[in-house]
Write a protein that holds these residues in place. Sequence first.
Motif, mmCIF file in Angstrom:
data_model
loop_
_atom_site.group_PDB
_atom_site.id
_atom_site.type_symbol
_atom_site.label_atom_id
_atom_site.label_comp_id
_atom_site.label_asym_id
_atom_site.label_seq_id
_atom_site.Cartn_x
_atom_site.Cartn_y
_atom_site.Cartn_z
ATOM 1 N N UNK A 1 0.934 -1.284 -0.056
ATOM 2 C CA UNK A 1 -0.153 0.121 0.069
ATOM 3 C C UNK A 1 0.731 1.341 -0.085
ATOM 4 N N UNK A 2 1.942 1.095 0.971
ATOM 5 C CA UNK A 2 2.689 2.413 0.806
ATOM 6 C C UNK A 2 3.384 2.792 -0.531
ATOM 7 N N UNK A 3 3.913 1.628 -1.193
ATOM 8 C CA UNK A 3 4.568 1.591 -2.482
ATOM 9 C C UNK A 3 3.831 2.299 -3.554
ATOM 10 N N UNK A 4 2.501 1.545 -3.370
ATOM 11 C CA UNK A 4 1.317 1.816 -4.333
ATOM 12 C C UNK A 4 1.088 3.519 -4.298
ATOM 13 N N UNK A 5 0.913 4.142 -3.125
ATOM 14 C CA UNK A 5 0.601 5.353 -2.753
ATOM 15 C C UNK A 5 1.673 6.396 -3.143
ATOM 16 N N UNK A 6 2.853 6.065 -3.090
ATOM 17 C CA UNK A 6 3.951 6.799 -3.412
ATOM 18 C C UNK A 6 4.179 6.968 -4.911
ATOM 19 N N UNK A 7 4.216 5.747 -5.576
ATOM 20 C CA UNK A 7 4.676 5.600 -6.821
ATOM 21 C C UNK A 7 3.764 6.526 -7.941
#
Length: 605
Positions: free
Chosen positions: A167-173
């Motif tokens: 979730x963190x990767x998806x929201x930052x990418x």
Amino acid sequence: MYTGDTDIDEMSLEDTSETTNLVGRLRPEMDPSEAKHENGLSIGTKQPKTTLFIWVLAFFSAIGGFLFGYDTGVVSGAMLLVKNDFSLTSVGEEVVVSVTIGSAFVAALCGGVLNDRFGRKSTTILASLVFTIGGVILGAAQNLAMLVTGRLILGIGIGLASMTVPMYIAECSPSHLRGRMVTLNVLFITGGQFVASVMDGAFSYVEKGGWRYMFGLAALPSLIQLIGFLFLPESPRWLMKKGYEEKAYAVLADIRGTEDVEEEIQVLRRVCEEDEELRRQQGDRSTIIRLLTTPSTRRAVIVGCGLQLFQQLTGINTIMYYSASVIKMSGISDQHEAIWLSAATSSCNFIFTIIGVWLVERIGRKKLLLGSLIGVILSLAFLAIGFQLAAFNSPRVTFTERGDNSSCSSFRWCEACIEDMSCGYCYSYGNNNTIEGSCVPTFSSSDTSHAALGPCNETDAQGHIWADNFCPTSYAWMSTLGLGLYLMFFAPGMGPMPWTINSEIYPLWARSTGNSLSAATNWICNLLVSMTFLTMTETLTKYGTYWLFMGVAVLALIFFIIFLPETKGKSLEDVEKLFSKPWCSCGTEHSHTINSNSRTDLDTF
């Protein structure tokens, strides 16, 4: 269970038409050529540049996936050594393995609340801290209680990381990199499992306490992640949701490598406003109640949970957690050889996951899953046949040790001897054949590492080999090859596709809750299989256990052929509508476009 409202930016906008629909609903007067994803990818304009910072962020985030893979994979080889040091029974082995999965299940359910309240960064730091503490406890374990405690703490870290990191990767990418970035986490998981198997092999030569290094080394990468995350930003989506717009702007500017992020901030602002309005409209009715009482989403949940259920019940974690034990059961007497062969099979999981990532957009989710499952069925049959041939061609018991008045002396075949947990097979080799085979009692019920009498007693080893859970056989190669084939077929489809498809099949408002239910199904079935595998091999026999897994895989194949639609090339809205159609897709592809404004559900289940 966490049932908070789904964030709009969790939706992966897969094509231009879906993006135009979304932005058109947010701001109808916006020209589609000027539209942007919520993560800043312009449609019809130049593609944003890729910064080094986003790769650094993804790398430190994916360490959580590496730890997930390492701590679930290292137990396979370590248990061969731990069993001897602590004189564990089969039940004790299953508890050490399974307590991690049980605590991961609980932590994953609680992770939603932690992420919503404290943010993605803080939750990841907590997971890293928990990983470090668990690794230190395991490395210093002096008894079974400390071992179980360490494994339980590691499970908490695994549960938090498994939910938070993607979730963190998806929201930052940025949107043009999101799929690749999230895939990086999956590759780190399988890479962690491979590294764990190599560490198992390397430290198996440490005569005393080699398993301590296997377990304890996990504290190092978790410490690196903890330190790294102290310097990484919070998710811009979470910052906007909490009202920290200036901080969100600064984070986006750093990640995107440009100050020109105003339009993305505007979209995020409108998304948060619509999210809040939707929450007010829903009133007191919880998301999970809406999900289970709406026919189309109820169907999606059944399919999504079915994907996760069959992923586990086809036996994947008997391979990942017990591969070294399975190889030794097949007739490999040397402990080091069993561990290194386990490492070789783990490499298949890592390599063929990459192939799955390459194929998924080329042949589609359903075809990849069905092809993978057919291969799994064939490899499970191969494993079962290998164990069955070994059992049916079991070496004879050629003589009885003097003074043996136990029930072991009544057995005439090795396979029958080792099925009795109080007995073991003592033999030596001559002219490439098993000779001087005897069935004798183990030293005690808690210590099966040597015999109570005869040449396989540890004080009187005279070139004999002690086998308390395997029989010497010329069919051992079949089991090792079967494990490799299983992972080769499982990794591209049955491994990643349940997670991929679950991220696509739920409507926006139900996506987080639907994924919570399917993930919980995965952990529960994982726990069930890992807790019962060794017991099943004793009660159903080794080959009977794999015939059972194969039967479940056949049921899974039928289920997916009938109920699973193809989602390749469809917008998320189109995927949502697939579950408003009749249950049976019957192998046909729904290729027509569904009007995004016609949001109707079937009135009956």
